[in-house]
Design a protein around this motif. Sequence first.
Motif, PDB file in Angstrom:
ATOM      1  N   VAL A 125       0.843  -1.197   0.000  1.00 24.75           N
ATOM      2  CA  VAL A 125       0.000   0.000   0.000  1.00 24.75           C
ATOM      3  C   VAL A 125       0.877   1.245   0.000  1.00 24.75           C
ATOM      4  CG1 VAL A 125      -1.744   1.307   1.297  1.00 24.75           C
ATOM      5  CG2 VAL A 125      -1.853  -1.202   1.206  1.00 24.75           C
ATOM      6  N   LYS A 126       0.522   2.218  -0.834  1.00 25.53           N
ATOM      7  CA  LYS A 126       1.275   3.471  -0.918  1.00 25.53           C
ATOM      8  C   LYS A 126       0.708   4.493   0.066  1.00 25.53           C
ATOM      9  CE  LYS A 126       2.613   2.849  -5.764  1.00 25.53           C
ATOM     10  NZ  LYS A 126       4.036   2.622  -5.438  1.00 25.53           N
ATOM     11  N   VAL A 127       1.561   5.428   0.485  1.00 29.97           N
ATOM     12  CA  VAL A 127       1.157   6.512   1.380  1.00 29.97           C
ATOM     13  C   VAL A 127       1.479   7.842   0.712  1.00 29.97           C
ATOM     14  CG1 VAL A 127       1.566   7.638   3.610  1.00 29.97           C
ATOM     15  CG2 VAL A 127       1.507   5.135   3.467  1.00 29.97           C
ATOM     16  N   THR A 128       0.543   8.773   0.792  1.00 30.77           N
ATOM     17  CA  THR A 128       0.779  10.106   0.241  1.00 30.77           C
ATOM     18  C   THR A 128       0.475  11.165   1.304  1.00 30.77           C
ATOM     19  OG1 THR A 128      -1.488  10.435  -0.594  1.00 30.77           O
ATOM     20  CG2 THR A 128       0.059   9.276  -2.038  1.00 30.77           C
ATOM     21  N   ASN A 129       1.052  12.347   1.120  1.00 30.25           N
ATOM     22  CA  ASN A 129       0.747  13.451   2.031  1.00 30.25           C
ATOM     23  C   ASN A 129       0.510  14.736   1.227  1.00 30.25           C
ATOM     24  OD1 ASN A 129       3.350  14.099   1.243  1.00 30.25           O
ATOM     25  ND2 ASN A 129       4.121  14.455   3.295  1.00 30.25           N
ATOM     26  N   THR A 130       0.366  15.860   1.924  1.00 30.66           N
ATOM     27  CA  THR A 130      -0.015  17.102   1.233  1.00 30.66           C
ATOM     28  C   THR A 130       0.919  18.253   1.605  1.00 30.66           C
ATOM     29  OG1 THR A 130      -1.583  17.676   2.991  1.00 30.66           O
ATOM     30  CG2 THR A 130      -2.438  16.384   1.165  1.00 30.66           C
ATOM     31  N   PRO A 131       2.170  18.208   1.153  1.00 34.04           N
ATOM     32  CA  PRO A 131       3.137  19.242   1.560  1.00 34.04           C
ATOM     33  C   PRO A 131       2.857  20.627   0.999  1.00 34.04           C
ATOM     34  CG  PRO A 131       4.087  17.809  -0.103  1.00 34.04           C
ATOM     35  CD  PRO A 131       2.782  17.190   0.295  1.00 34.04           C
ATOM     36  N   HIS A 132       2.269  20.692  -0.179  1.00 35.20           N
ATOM     37  CA  HIS A 132       2.084  21.995  -0.820  1.00 35.20           C
ATOM     38  C   HIS A 132       1.022  22.833  -0.130  1.00 35.20           C
ATOM     39  CE1 HIS A 132       3.674  19.197  -3.947  1.00 35.20           C
ATOM     40  NE2 HIS A 132       4.544  20.188  -4.047  1.00 35.20           N
ATOM     41  N   ALA A 133      -0.028  22.185   0.360  1.00 36.83           N
ATOM     42  CA  ALA A 133      -1.144  22.924   0.957  1.00 36.83           C
ATOM     43  C   ALA A 133      -0.813  23.487   2.332  1.00 36.83           C
ATOM     44  CB  ALA A 133      -2.373  22.011   1.059  1.00 36.83           C
ATOM     45  N   VAL A 134       0.184  22.912   3.012  1.00 37.11           N
ATOM     46  CA  VAL A 134       0.414  23.281   4.410  1.00 37.11           C
ATOM     47  C   VAL A 134       1.471  24.360   4.603  1.00 37.11           C
ATOM     48  CG1 VAL A 134      -0.199  20.923   5.087  1.00 37.11           C
ATOM     49  CG2 VAL A 134       2.215  21.567   4.897  1.00 37.11           C
ATOM     50  N   ALA A 135       2.291  24.621   3.612  1.00 36.75           N
ATOM     51  CA  ALA A 135       3.472  25.476   3.814  1.00 36.75           C
ATOM     52  C   ALA A 135       3.117  26.893   4.245  1.00 36.75           C
ATOM     53  CB  ALA A 135       4.330  25.492   2.549  1.00 36.75           C
ATOM     54  N   ASP A 136       2.249  27.564   3.512  1.00 34.62           N
ATOM     55  CA  ASP A 136       1.929  28.961   3.828  1.00 34.62           C
ATOM     56  C   ASP A 136       1.230  29.123   5.176  1.00 34.62           C
ATOM     57  OD1 ASP A 136       3.022  30.627   1.777  1.00 34.62           O
ATOM     58  OD2 ASP A 136       1.563  29.803   0.380  1.00 34.62           O
ATOM     59  N   PRO A 137       0.143  28.390   5.446  1.00 37.81           N
ATOM     60  CA  PRO A 137      -0.527  28.600   6.735  1.00 37.81           C
ATOM     61  C   PRO A 137       0.339  28.231   7.932  1.00 37.81           C
ATOM     62  CG  PRO A 137      -1.484  26.718   5.580  1.00 37.81           C
ATOM     63  CD  PRO A 137      -0.594  27.422   4.609  1.00 37.81           C
ATOM     64  N   THR A 138       1.197  27.222   7.789  1.00 37.64           N
ATOM     65  CA  THR A 138       2.059  26.847   8.913  1.00 37.64           C
ATOM     66  C   THR A 138       3.135  27.895   9.142  1.00 37.64           C
ATOM     67  OG1 THR A 138       1.674  24.513   8.365  1.00 37.64           O
ATOM     68  CG2 THR A 138       3.453  24.988   9.910  1.00 37.64           C
ATOM     69  N   ALA A 139       3.670  28.438   8.055  1.00 36.41           N
ATOM     70  CA  ALA A 139       4.637  29.537   8.195  1.00 36.41           C
ATOM     71  C   ALA A 139       3.970  30.747   8.838  1.00 36.41           C
ATOM     72  CB  ALA A 139       5.211  29.906   6.832  1.00 36.41           C
ATOM     73  N   ASP A 140       2.722  30.995   8.482  1.00 37.75           N
ATOM     74  CA  ASP A 140       1.975  32.109   9.075  1.00 37.75           C
ATOM     75  C   ASP A 140       1.842  31.948  10.586  1.00 37.75           C
ATOM     76  OD1 ASP A 140       1.635  33.273   6.603  1.00 37.75           O
ATOM     77  OD2 ASP A 140      -0.475  32.722   6.382  1.00 37.75           O
ATOM     78  N   ILE A 141       1.501  30.729  11.022  1.00 34.25           N
ATOM     79  CA  ILE A 141       1.316  30.517  12.461  1.00 34.25           C
ATOM     80  C   ILE A 141       2.651  30.655  13.197  1.00 34.25           C
ATOM     81  CG2 ILE A 141       1.632  28.015  12.772  1.00 34.25           C
ATOM     82  CD1 ILE A 141      -1.301  30.012  14.186  1.00 34.25           C
ATOM     83  N   GLY A 142       3.735  30.272  12.533  1.00 32.47           N
ATOM     84  CA  GLY A 142       5.060  30.449  13.133  1.00 32.47           C
ATOM     85  C   GLY A 142       5.364  31.920  13.395  1.00 32.47           C
ATOM     86  N   MET A 143       5.070  32.758  12.411  1.00 28.45           N
ATOM     87  CA  MET A 143       5.287  34.194  12.569  1.00 28.45           C
ATOM     88  C   MET A 143       4.334  34.767  13.627  1.00 28.45           C
ATOM     89  SD  MET A 143       7.818  34.881  10.639  1.00 28.45           S
ATOM     90  CE  MET A 143       7.811  36.672  10.703  1.00 28.45           C
ATOM     91  N   ALA A 144       3.092  34.286  13.614  1.00 33.84           N
ATOM     92  CA  ALA A 144       2.105  34.769  14.581  1.00 33.84           C
ATOM     93  C   ALA A 144       2.550  34.458  16.006  1.00 33.84           C
ATOM     94  CB  ALA A 144       0.739  34.143  14.297  1.00 33.84           C
ATOM     95  N   LEU A 145       3.052  33.255  16.238  1.00 30.70           N
ATOM     96  CA  LEU A 145       3.514  32.864  17.568  1.00 30.70           C
ATOM     97  C   LEU A 145       4.732  33.671  17.989  1.00 30.70           C
ATOM     98  CD1 LEU A 145       3.082  28.977  17.385  1.00 30.70           C
ATOM     99  CD2 LEU A 145       1.895  30.521  18.962  1.00 30.70           C
ATOM    100  N   MET A 146       5.643  33.897  17.048  1.00 30.54           N
ATOM    101  CA  MET A 146       6.841  34.686  17.365  1.00 30.54           C
ATOM    102  C   MET A 146       6.454  36.105  17.775  1.00 30.54           C
ATOM    103  SD  MET A 146      10.374  35.175  15.220  1.00 30.54           S
ATOM    104  CE  MET A 146       9.575  35.585  13.671  1.00 30.54           C
ATOM    105  N   LEU A 147       5.580  36.732  17.005  1.00 26.82           N
ATOM    106  CA  LEU A 147       5.158  38.097  17.307  1.00 26.82           C
ATOM    107  C   LEU A 147       4.363  38.159  18.612  1.00 26.82           C
ATOM    108  CD1 LEU A 147       4.149  39.104  13.692  1.00 26.82           C
ATOM    109  CD2 LEU A 147       5.883  40.270  15.068  1.00 26.82           C
ATOM    110  N   ALA A 148       3.454  37.188  18.787  1.00 29.09           N
ATOM    111  CA  ALA A 148       2.619  37.174  19.993  1.00 29.09           C
ATOM    112  C   ALA A 148       3.465  37.008  21.245  1.00 29.09           C
ATOM    113  CB  ALA A 148       1.584  36.065  19.903  1.00 29.09           C
TER     114      ALA A 148
END
Length: 356
Positions: A125-148
């Motif tokens: 059985v093959k496994v796939t993931n979704t790297p393209h969809a997660v990059a921007d929102p996760t980077a956003d939360i990283g910046m949000a946490l740093m600023l907060a």
Amino acid sequence: MESYSAASLASASHLIMSRARFSLLNNVMAEEELPGVLILDIGGTHGVLEDLAALLKKHFHLITMKEFLGNREEMSKKIQSVFVFECRPTIDRELLESLPNLKVIGNSGVGVDHLDLKMISSFGVKVTNTPHAVADPTADIGMALMLASARRLVEGCQVAVSPDTKYFAVDWLGVEVTRATLGIIGMGSIGYKVAQRARAFNMKILYHNRNRRRKEEEEAVGAHYCAKMEDLLQQSDFVMLVVNLTPETHKLIGKKELGLMKPTATLINISRGAVIDQEALVEALQNKVIRAAALDVTYPEPLPRDHPLLNLNNVIITPHIGTATVQAIRMMAEEAIANILAVLNGQPIPSEVFPK
């Protein structure tokens, strides 16, 4: 005015109902002909969101875990794929053994530490993931946490709305992100997106990664490579963790690493909770070894309500919301669907994950 007999009206009514039943039958047959995909449930506490279920239904015959368990013999033959949403359903050996026609597990999200890749692969059985969809929102939360964290945003909100507040203290101070040094541990697609955002704040950007980025990629964001993670830890005002959870990164940041950081530094984690030794982090925060921490991930999730991290005023914890946006959730589902269909149709797979 034209008139109709009772007989002709009855005949017309019968024809309309017959067509409706035929249309419904066609829809049922069409759904049955679609490849079966197993999901935990639709809606509820842990099920696939209604909007995503509607999207899946365009391409698959949806089978919930309850339906599967209720008619295992028939359903097991129809299921060719599993859509994993929020780490559910659990993929174990028993489930794999009961799905003889399973070809692919489509994970909605980039992290696959909840999947035993070697065991799944042993079933073909093959496994796939979704790297393209997660990059921007996760980077956003990283910046949000740093600023907060830097500007003590959560504390400030509590002071501002508290019924006990009579005045705002003049010595209530945060620190600046602009022109500070950011150390990024893990410079994959998300880490690089963080660097792009940090550059707009005129931050000095250091990074540590298994593989060094190309020179032109470094220059594009003004990033400097640290071959040794220790050098990054010693120099950074903010350290952001953006790595996959693997045996090598489990408790990557422990007592030793926290001790290397500046006492004025902040640790930010947007990867997985187990990348940090949480006991060591509690001790470091209590003893002011580091200034603060901002965590979108913990271990476990959620933390027990009596966990010491929840009682510290120099930590911000959010409930793993890196990709919790309307746009990201839909994009992840679309990316997962594209991966699953590629496997089922024998086409090149956009985002396959291989066991190591």
